[in-house]
Design an enzyme around this catalytic site. Structure first.
Site: not given
Lengths: 232, 232
Positions: A39-41
């Protein structure tokens, strides 16, 4: 005077009246197995601010959100998704009927080729995850564009304007917001952003660090100006 | 009677009095580049419930937390970490001085071998992420165990007791809580868990679906009973 102030507020409140605005927000999750994913933040804060502001300006707003822990802005129609594929399906479903489309979600560009149903058992030593590209939603929206006003986002650490110009043209966007994620306080998970705004008509605006709500208001102000320009 | 009720409450409040309890909670994030990482859906709720309950039972509590959006329980000393490596450093720092160690964090067991400083540019086609094992914190705690009462957690979809027995022995644990993540409502991101509790002395308890706070209270009740047994 009070009258002109009220008039101004009335104008503000109806800048996007009758417009259907589609906003995407948050990250996507791409599973390896039941308990592991890429995922990503992205916090979704920028997209939720855009949805809230668009609603405040009188628009009918649909918000397609990845997995984030944020309350739905009042009066906004929210659709929750998890993966890039689900995001693609939902965005394409709402695209045709939308007047303004703001793609602020940080959709994963790669996903594991193989997904395990159960929890994968670990074993000693290294292992390799084969990744494949997800569909490029923004590119497809650009390619399929009819009447929609299409706004993209990008997060970069360097050469913002250069990458912005390229993406604006390549994806057939009307405008792009380039966030400088190397600037302290800007980008993922912060409540503020420092950005450059570029349009296909050559407009260039540099916005200093400001709250995502203020940035959303600025973006939509610009959008409504551009929409009036296109209508006339 | 009121007196015995007060006595009971007093006993409850001091079950872990004078004990130093170390709890780990949440996921870790393992970066690929500035905007992409590998993680798991741990919400940290179980670990935060354990920290809160341990404090309520009179313990001095340190909580080492991965990136989660939860408030610190009152009176608990919290240490925030992001990666498996940072979790390792902090847990090892506090381990020696702890009486009870509950490792409920879902630490990543793999991380990308190569981490890019900037945002990696995407290119057409597939790509491969080389992953390497992170250090096995629980194994190291088991190997280095002196006076500590060490409790592990595991999330499984099948053969809970079988995997639990194996892990209990292999990691030199005193007890293990096996969460059944195939049961509806149990595990990551839910407020409830369905679990089996196993100790090295052969105790087996099956707990039905219950709130993570109730589960935390049950675990610590068992722990304090075991501690008294070991002291006497």
């Amino acid at each position: 005077t009070i009258v002109s102030l009220l008039e101004q507020q009335y104008v503000q409140k109806s800048l996007l009246k009758g417009k259907k605005v589609l906003v995407t927000a948050g990250p996507t999750r791409e599973k390896i197995d039941l308990v592991r994913y890429f995922t990503n933040p992205s916090s979704g804060k920028m997209g939720f601010a855009l949805a809230r502001q668009a609603k405040a300006l009188g628009a009918e707003v649909t918000l397609i959100a990845g997995p984030v822990a944020l309350p739905t802005p009042q009066g906004v129609h929210r659709v929750d998704v998890t993966t890039a594929d689900e995001m693609y399906e939902q965005v394409l479903t709402y695209y045709k009927g939308s007047d303004v489309v703001i793609k602020s979600a940080a959709v994963a560009d790669y996903r594991p080729k193989q997904v395990f149903d159960k929890k994968m058992k670990k074993s000693p030593g290294d292992y390799t995850v084969e990744m494949e590209r997800t569909r490029d939603i923004l590119q497809e929206l650009g390619d399929k564009k009819e009447h929609q006003y299409l706004i993209g986002f990008a997060a970069e650490t360097n050469d913002l304007e250069h990458y912005g110009e390229q993406k604006l043209a390549r994806k057939n966007l009307d405008a792009i917001v380039m966030n400088n994620i190397s600037e302290q306080g800007s980008g993922f998970n912060y409540d503020t952003n420092a950005s450059i705004y570029l349009t296909k008509h050559g407009k260039r605006i540099q916005w200093p660090l400001m709250s995502k709500d203020d940035l959303a208001a600025n973006i939509l102000q610009q959008t409504s100006t551009e929409l009036i320009g296109e209508d006339s």
